[in-house]
Design a protein around this motif. Structure first.
Motif, PDB file in Angstrom:
ATOM      1  N   ALA A 168      16.625 -11.990  74.819  1.00  0.00           N
ATOM      2  CA  ALA A 168      16.998 -10.640  74.368  1.00  0.00           C
ATOM      3  C   ALA A 168      16.818  -9.666  75.526  1.00  0.00           C
ATOM      4  O   ALA A 168      16.012  -8.734  75.474  1.00  0.00           O
ATOM      5  CB  ALA A 168      16.162 -10.224  73.171  1.00  0.00           C
ATOM      6  N   ILE A 169      17.620  -9.885  76.575  1.00  0.00           N
ATOM      7  CA  ILE A 169      17.435  -9.130  77.819  1.00  0.00           C
ATOM      8  C   ILE A 169      17.871  -7.671  77.677  1.00  0.00           C
ATOM      9  O   ILE A 169      17.546  -6.841  78.525  1.00  0.00           O
ATOM     10  CB  ILE A 169      18.166  -9.809  79.004  1.00  0.00           C
ATOM     11  CG1 ILE A 169      19.587 -10.264  78.603  1.00  0.00           C
ATOM     12  CG2 ILE A 169      17.387 -11.023  79.468  1.00  0.00           C
ATOM     13  CD1 ILE A 169      20.608  -9.231  78.719  1.00  0.00           C
ATOM     14  N   GLY A 170      18.592  -7.340  76.625  1.00  0.00           N
ATOM     15  CA  GLY A 170      19.000  -5.951  76.444  1.00  0.00           C
ATOM     16  C   GLY A 170      17.827  -5.006  76.322  1.00  0.00           C
ATOM     17  O   GLY A 170      17.937  -3.819  76.657  1.00  0.00           O
ATOM     18  N   SER A 171      16.689  -5.497  75.851  1.00  0.00           N
ATOM     19  CA  SER A 171      15.498  -4.662  75.684  1.00  0.00           C
ATOM     20  C   SER A 171      14.614  -4.625  76.929  1.00  0.00           C
ATOM     21  O   SER A 171      13.552  -4.001  76.900  1.00  0.00           O
ATOM     22  CB  SER A 171      14.668  -5.186  74.496  1.00  0.00           C
ATOM     23  OG  SER A 171      15.430  -5.146  73.305  1.00  0.00           O
ATOM     24  N   MET A 172      15.037  -5.257  78.005  1.00  0.00           N
ATOM     25  CA  MET A 172      14.222  -5.318  79.219  1.00  0.00           C
ATOM     26  C   MET A 172      14.238  -3.973  79.949  1.00  0.00           C
ATOM     27  O   MET A 172      15.300  -3.399  80.188  1.00  0.00           O
ATOM     28  CB  MET A 172      14.751  -6.412  80.152  1.00  0.00           C
ATOM     29  CG  MET A 172      13.919  -6.613  81.409  1.00  0.00           C
ATOM     30  SD  MET A 172      14.578  -7.937  82.460  1.00  0.00           S
ATOM     31  CE  MET A 172      14.227  -9.373  81.438  1.00  0.00           C
TER      32      MET A 172
ATOM     33  N   LEU B 152      17.811  -2.104  79.534  1.00  0.00           N
ATOM     34  CA  LEU B 152      19.060  -2.603  80.105  1.00  0.00           C
ATOM     35  C   LEU B 152      20.276  -2.243  79.259  1.00  0.00           C
ATOM     36  O   LEU B 152      21.326  -1.867  79.801  1.00  0.00           O
ATOM     37  CB  LEU B 152      18.966  -4.126  80.272  1.00  0.00           C
ATOM     38  CG  LEU B 152      20.165  -4.824  80.907  1.00  0.00           C
ATOM     39  CD1 LEU B 152      20.382  -4.352  82.342  1.00  0.00           C
ATOM     40  CD2 LEU B 152      19.980  -6.340  80.872  1.00  0.00           C
ATOM     41  N   LEU B 153      20.159  -2.335  77.936  1.00  0.00           N
ATOM     42  CA  LEU B 153      21.346  -2.092  77.102  1.00  0.00           C
ATOM     43  C   LEU B 153      21.814  -0.647  77.156  1.00  0.00           C
ATOM     44  O   LEU B 153      22.969  -0.352  76.832  1.00  0.00           O
ATOM     45  CB  LEU B 153      21.105  -2.552  75.660  1.00  0.00           C
ATOM     46  CG  LEU B 153      20.091  -1.851  74.769  1.00  0.00           C
ATOM     47  CD1 LEU B 153      20.678  -0.608  74.124  1.00  0.00           C
ATOM     48  CD2 LEU B 153      19.623  -2.812  73.681  1.00  0.00           C
ATOM     49  N   ASP B 154      20.935   0.283  77.563  1.00  0.00           N
ATOM     50  CA  ASP B 154      21.341   1.684  77.665  1.00  0.00           C
ATOM     51  C   ASP B 154      22.089   1.973  78.961  1.00  0.00           C
ATOM     52  O   ASP B 154      22.547   3.104  79.171  1.00  0.00           O
ATOM     53  CB  ASP B 154      20.118   2.601  77.573  1.00  0.00           C
ATOM     54  CG  ASP B 154      19.578   2.713  76.151  1.00  0.00           C
ATOM     55  OD1 ASP B 154      20.344   2.408  75.212  1.00  0.00           O
ATOM     56  OD2 ASP B 154      18.400   3.086  75.981  1.00  0.00           O
TER      57      ASP B 154
ATOM     58  N   ASP C  47      29.280  -0.398  88.570  1.00  0.00           N
ATOM     59  CA  ASP C  47      28.254  -0.359  89.603  1.00  0.00           C
ATOM     60  C   ASP C  47      26.871  -0.079  89.014  1.00  0.00           C
ATOM     61  O   ASP C  47      25.877  -0.712  89.390  1.00  0.00           O
ATOM     62  CB  ASP C  47      28.598   0.698  90.654  1.00  0.00           C
ATOM     63  CG  ASP C  47      27.701   0.596  91.883  1.00  0.00           C
ATOM     64  OD1 ASP C  47      27.765  -0.442  92.571  1.00  0.00           O
ATOM     65  OD2 ASP C  47      26.917   1.539  92.128  1.00  0.00           O
ATOM     66  N   GLU C  48      26.805   0.856  88.071  1.00  0.00           N
ATOM     67  CA  GLU C  48      25.525   1.140  87.428  1.00  0.00           C
ATOM     68  C   GLU C  48      25.053  -0.051  86.597  1.00  0.00           C
ATOM     69  O   GLU C  48      23.861  -0.392  86.597  1.00  0.00           O
ATOM     70  CB  GLU C  48      25.648   2.382  86.542  1.00  0.00           C
ATOM     71  CG  GLU C  48      25.802   3.682  87.308  1.00  0.00           C
ATOM     72  CD  GLU C  48      24.597   3.950  88.211  1.00  0.00           C
ATOM     73  OE1 GLU C  48      23.455   3.811  87.738  1.00  0.00           O
ATOM     74  OE2 GLU C  48      24.812   4.278  89.395  1.00  0.00           O
ATOM     75  N   ALA C  49      25.983  -0.683  85.878  1.00  0.00           N
ATOM     76  CA  ALA C  49      25.633  -1.862  85.092  1.00  0.00           C
ATOM     77  C   ALA C  49      25.134  -2.979  85.997  1.00  0.00           C
ATOM     78  O   ALA C  49      24.142  -3.655  85.700  1.00  0.00           O
ATOM     79  CB  ALA C  49      26.831  -2.328  84.276  1.00  0.00           C
ATOM     80  N   ALA C  50      25.811  -3.164  87.124  1.00  0.00           N
ATOM     81  CA  ALA C  50      25.429  -4.226  88.060  1.00  0.00           C
ATOM     82  C   ALA C  50      24.044  -3.989  88.636  1.00  0.00           C
ATOM     83  O   ALA C  50      23.253  -4.921  88.808  1.00  0.00           O
ATOM     84  CB  ALA C  50      26.463  -4.324  89.169  1.00  0.00           C
ATOM     85  N   ARG C  51      23.736  -2.741  88.961  1.00  0.00           N
ATOM     86  CA  ARG C  51      22.406  -2.423  89.492  1.00  0.00           C
ATOM     87  C   ARG C  51      21.317  -2.798  88.480  1.00  0.00           C
ATOM     88  O   ARG C  51      20.282  -3.366  88.830  1.00  0.00           O
ATOM     89  CB  ARG C  51      22.324  -0.929  89.819  1.00  0.00           C
ATOM     90  CG  ARG C  51      21.041  -0.533  90.570  1.00  0.00           C
ATOM     91  CD  ARG C  51      20.941   0.989  90.680  1.00  0.00           C
ATOM     92  NE  ARG C  51      22.124   1.569  91.293  1.00  0.00           N
ATOM     93  CZ  ARG C  51      22.299   1.673  92.609  1.00  0.00           C
ATOM     94  NH1 ARG C  51      21.365   1.248  93.431  1.00  0.00           N
ATOM     95  NH2 ARG C  51      23.407   2.233  93.082  1.00  0.00           N
ATOM     96  N   ALA C  52      21.569  -2.489  87.212  1.00  0.00           N
ATOM     97  CA  ALA C  52      20.592  -2.792  86.170  1.00  0.00           C
ATOM     98  C   ALA C  52      20.486  -4.300  85.929  1.00  0.00           C
ATOM     99  O   ALA C  52      19.388  -4.837  85.729  1.00  0.00           O
ATOM    100  CB  ALA C  52      20.969  -2.068  84.885  1.00  0.00           C
ATOM    101  N   ILE C  53      21.621  -5.001  85.928  1.00  0.00           N
ATOM    102  CA  ILE C  53      21.602  -6.457  85.739  1.00  0.00           C
ATOM    103  C   ILE C  53      20.879  -7.137  86.896  1.00  0.00           C
ATOM    104  O   ILE C  53      20.135  -8.109  86.699  1.00  0.00           O
ATOM    105  CB  ILE C  53      23.035  -6.999  85.581  1.00  0.00           C
ATOM    106  CG1 ILE C  53      23.643  -6.504  84.262  1.00  0.00           C
ATOM    107  CG2 ILE C  53      23.057  -8.524  85.632  1.00  0.00           C
ATOM    108  CD1 ILE C  53      25.120  -6.812  84.103  1.00  0.00           C
TER     109      ILE C  53
END
Length: 407
Positions: A256-260, A272-274, A314-320
């Motif tokens: 459940a990596i969205g909550s990381m 992460l999900l935000d 780009d923002e999503a990639a930084r967080a991932i």
């Protein structure tokens, strides 16, 4: 400790060996089918060598599976001394399965064959999912699909899998709906309701975990033995594969990596999900007066302003990348696979940007994972749902795919 199904033992070299004991025929059949699923066509001699079963036992199993229409003969292998060997592989029409994806913005029901090919598909968009709407859609879509196929194909349907977010009722704020709009999910068991209406055994799994299972079962090319999986949907979610098996976890919610927690790019932190979810892109497009609802059409291509999409990527990639590095500190995953509800070119861009940002993260004392693209794409959750009955009925390691048994 490695746990192996009854009737199967390890060969001491990391492989599985079968048992010739009376009464474990089902396990040995699953072993053969699982090998054909993962390796493709194999000859009787190859199966005998890999499984450790006697040649006679393998012959009996292959004959039974061929009689049942689950495997079929390939082209003879010539150019060797003696009679040409005839490999056997899974029969595409040997079995079928239904898969239902319950998404925050859409519903999707597919009929897939034994090799994971989508034979039929019914979709419906919505603003948010309710149990009544999902059950009504599922029953109607199943009836629609069954009306398009013959009796023999219907008889070969192994069951219906459901891939859905767990604890849907907790997401009312993020979805922007009243709390009472989702409260029915607390009490309803849609798997039991759909099973009772359709007559099929039903299996339920977290949607991102199911997508990860689709990558493991139907993925193309080399699949790492250990990997962390990211699926970018309305909310980003994930799955974990260790030693070649999906790990659902104690409650079926592993990965459940969205909550990381990850850096938010402005000196603070966010989950992460935000940052890395398509819901973020939907809001960005809406604020720019773009038709954001088109985001939920089947994403063969997006016709949105490139600058907005690239900024989100780009923002999503930084967080991932930050989540990948954090996960590597817990377990040394060989790779992180990134897939999602997006065109292939956007997924390629996202993967490239994750690699760039991961290379910028200090990694003293850990080995950072490789970043690779998933191979299933937008329909990974639907295919993952459909994989559940196939795995339960025909393949080894049921717990590696299904977190809930037949209703």
């Amino acid at each position: 400790m490695t746990i192996v199904p009854e009737g199967v033992e390890h060969d001491g070299m990391g492989g599985l060996r079968g048992s010739n004991l009376r009464g474990v025929r089902a396990h040995n059949e699953r072993l053969v089918l699982s090998l054909l699923r993962s390796r493709g066509e194999m000859t009787k001699a190859e199966l005998t060598r890999v499984t450790g079963l006697s040649a006679q036992t393998v012959s009996v199993i292959m004959r039974a599976l061929e009689d049942d229409g689950l495997i079929c003969r390939g082209q003879p292998l010539r150019g060797r001394i003696g009679q040409p060997s005839v490999p056997l592989g899974l029969a595409r029409e040997g079995a079928f399965s239904l898969g239902l994806k319950v998404g925050h913005r859409s519903l999707d029901l597919v009929l897939v064959d034994f090799l994971g090919g989508i034979r039929s598909r019914v979709t419906e968009r919505h603003h948010y999912p309710t149990p009544d709407a999902v059950v009504r859609f599922a029953n109607s879509a199943v009836a629609d699909i069954l009306s398009q196929i013959g009796a023999e194909e219907r008889a070969r349907i192994a069951g219906l899998g459901i891939a859905m977010p767990f604890q849907i009722w907790d997401w009312w704020r993020t979805l922007g709906v009243p709390e009472e709009a989702l409260i029915d999910w607390r009490e309803r068991n849609i798997g039991a309701e759909i099973g009772a209406a359709t007559g099929f055994p039903v299996y339920v799994q977290n949607d991102a975990t199911a997508a990860c299972g689709a990558e493991l079962l139907f993925g193309h090319g080399h699949t790492p033995r250990d990997f962390l999986y990211f699926y970018v949907g309305y909310f980003i979610g994930g799955g974990i594969v260790l030693n070649g098996s999906l790990v659902p976890g104690r409650t079926g919610n592993a990965g459940a990596i969205g909550s990381m927690p990850v850096p938010d790019g402005r000196g603070g932190q966010a989950v992460l999900l935000d940052i890395a979810s398509l819901s973020v892109l939907e809001r960005t497009l809406g604020a720019a007066d773009e038709a954001a609802d088109r985001l939920w059409d089947t994403p063969s291509e997006w016709h949105f302003p490139q600058a907005l999409v690239e900024a989100w990527a780009d923002e999503a990639a930084r967080a991932i990348a930050a989540a990948s590095a954090a996960a590597a500190a817990v377990y040394d995953f060989e790779a992180c696979l990134v897939d999602g509800w997006m065109p292939v070119r956007i997924r390629t861009l996202l993967v490239e940007r994750v690699r760039v940002h991961l290379a910028e993260i200090p990694a003293s004392g850990i080995r950072l994972p490789l970043i690779e693209a998933g191979t299933i794409g937008a329909h990974a959750r639907s295919l993952g749902a459909a994989s559940l009955p196939l795995s339960a009925r025909f393949l080894l390691d049921l717990q590696a795919f299904a977190s809930a048994g037949a209703s």
